[in-house]
Scaffold this motif. Structure first.
Motif, mmCIF file in Angstrom:
data_model
loop_
_atom_site.group_PDB
_atom_site.id
_atom_site.type_symbol
_atom_site.label_atom_id
_atom_site.label_comp_id
_atom_site.label_asym_id
_atom_site.label_seq_id
_atom_site.Cartn_x
_atom_site.Cartn_y
_atom_site.Cartn_z
ATOM 1 N N GLY A 156 8.348 12.392 -3.374
ATOM 2 C CA GLY A 156 7.479 11.558 -2.609
ATOM 3 C C GLY A 156 7.605 9.905 -2.327
ATOM 4 O O GLY A 156 6.986 9.332 -1.558
ATOM 5 N N LEU A 157 8.637 9.634 -3.207
ATOM 6 C CA LEU A 157 8.986 8.109 -3.195
ATOM 7 C C LEU A 157 9.424 7.497 -2.156
ATOM 8 O O LEU A 157 8.859 6.442 -1.815
ATOM 9 C CB LEU A 157 9.838 7.868 -4.359
ATOM 10 C CG LEU A 157 9.318 8.021 -5.823
ATOM 11 C CD1 LEU A 157 10.377 7.759 -6.926
ATOM 12 C CD2 LEU A 157 7.966 7.022 -5.948
ATOM 13 N N ALA A 158 10.148 8.245 -1.355
ATOM 14 C CA ALA A 158 10.918 7.718 -0.112
ATOM 15 C C ALA A 158 9.854 7.534 1.141
ATOM 16 O O ALA A 158 10.366 6.249 1.863
ATOM 17 C CB ALA A 158 11.818 8.803 0.472
ATOM 18 N N SER A 159 8.896 7.852 0.891
ATOM 19 C CA SER A 159 7.952 7.561 1.877
ATOM 20 C C SER A 159 6.852 6.380 1.854
ATOM 21 O O SER A 159 6.254 5.870 2.742
ATOM 22 C CB SER A 159 6.871 8.906 2.024
ATOM 23 O OG SER A 159 6.048 8.917 0.927
ATOM 24 N N ASP A 160 7.146 5.655 0.721
ATOM 25 C CA ASP A 160 6.434 4.460 0.245
ATOM 26 C C ASP A 160 7.346 3.322 -0.048
ATOM 27 O O ASP A 160 6.844 2.541 -0.882
ATOM 28 C CB ASP A 160 5.555 4.901 -0.796
ATOM 29 C CG ASP A 160 4.488 3.838 -1.008
ATOM 30 O OD1 ASP A 160 3.928 3.248 -0.130
ATOM 31 O OD2 ASP A 160 3.912 3.536 -1.992
ATOM 32 N N PHE A 161 8.633 3.042 0.962
ATOM 33 C CA PHE A 161 9.199 1.938 0.582
ATOM 34 C C PHE A 161 8.712 0.682 1.243
ATOM 35 O O PHE A 161 8.186 0.803 2.283
ATOM 36 C CB PHE A 161 10.674 2.340 0.723
ATOM 37 C CG PHE A 161 11.409 2.992 -0.325
ATOM 38 C CD1 PHE A 161 12.639 1.897 -0.841
ATOM 39 C CD2 PHE A 161 10.922 4.134 -0.896
ATOM 40 C CE1 PHE A 161 13.068 2.808 -2.002
ATOM 41 C CE2 PHE A 161 11.729 4.565 -1.998
ATOM 42 C CZ PHE A 161 12.648 3.885 -2.717
ATOM 43 N N GLN A 162 9.047 -0.443 0.888
ATOM 44 C CA GLN A 162 8.428 -1.619 1.467
ATOM 45 C C GLN A 162 9.385 -2.328 2.434
ATOM 46 O O GLN A 162 8.787 -3.250 3.470
ATOM 47 C CB GLN A 162 8.280 -2.624 0.250
ATOM 48 C CG GLN A 162 7.274 -2.003 -0.849
ATOM 49 C CD GLN A 162 5.984 -1.907 -0.341
ATOM 50 O OE1 GLN A 162 5.316 -2.776 0.661
ATOM 51 N NE2 GLN A 162 5.540 -0.814 -0.721
#
Length: 220
Positions: A188-194
């Motif tokens: 799920g991390l890839a969906s929340d990059f800045q």
């Protein structure tokens, strides 16, 4: 501390090798191979890539990378959500000792405090966004796979559930099984990059995670 057997490659932090020499004695707390000098080097490499397109203050970024894990709190500790705040406080004290301006200290402190997934603090500066992206890139892809199972081993967790490895009839539980951490966090991390650059790199690495998971389960 930095282990006596581990060389301190300050030149890898060029053009901030002098700063690295000053801060590395504060940088590593304990002997966690997933948050050691090699992690700092990888995060710095990611920062250099991100900064090349996104911009940002290099001095603030380099200090933030060097000190972002300067306080070690175990993944299973009840204090885990406070780790980045404790690291930010320690970093600020170190930078005060080096005579830094308060505005730059505040910028480093915010970047460090906001980088942590567990802290759930939104980054508001470009430097904080870049550090968060750079650190999370090291949690996905093939290095992320290695770190996932390293941490699971340190905590005494099994690789997978031999009865139901794909969790078809149970909830995912990464406190018991290393492979479940892919579903509870990593994928799920890839969906929340800045940043745009960070998001592009994250998508590439997340695809590697998915391929690894498919092949891992195929072998079972």
């Amino acid at each position: 501390m930095v282990g006596s057997e581990t060389p301190i490659p300050t030149t890898a932090f060029a053009p901030y090798q002098s700063l690295a020499a000053s801060l590395l004695p504060f940088a590593i707390d304990g002997r966690d191979g997933s948050h050691d000098i090699t992690h700092l080097l990888r995060v710095w490499k990611n920062v250099v890539i991100l900064q090349a397109t996104e911009g940002g203050n290099g001095l603030v970024l380099s200090a933030s990378v060097l000190l972002h894990d300067c306080v070690a709190v175990g993944k299973d500790s009840p204090l885990r959500s406070q780790a980045s705040r404790l690291a930010a406080d320690k970093a600020a004290a170190a930078l005060v000792g080096l005579g830094w301006q308060q505005t730059d200290i505040d910028a480093v402190s915010h970047a460090i405090e906001a980088h942590s997934f567990s802290a759930n603090i939104a980054p508001v500066t470009l430097e904080a966004k870049i550090l968060q992206d750079a650190d999370r890139l090291d949690a996905i892809g093939m290095v992320g796979v290695a770190r996932c199972f390293y941490v699971a081993g340190r905590l005494g967790r099994a690789l997978y559930d031999p009865v139901d490895p794909q969790a078809r009839h149970r909830p995912y539980d990464d406190t018991l099984y290393g492979i479940d951490h892919f579903h509870t966090k990593l994928l799920g991390l890839a969906s929340d990059f800045q940043t745009a650059t960070g998001a592009r790199l994250a998508e590439q690495r997340s695809q590697r995670l998915s391929r690894f998971l498919d092949e891992f389960l195929d072998e079972l």
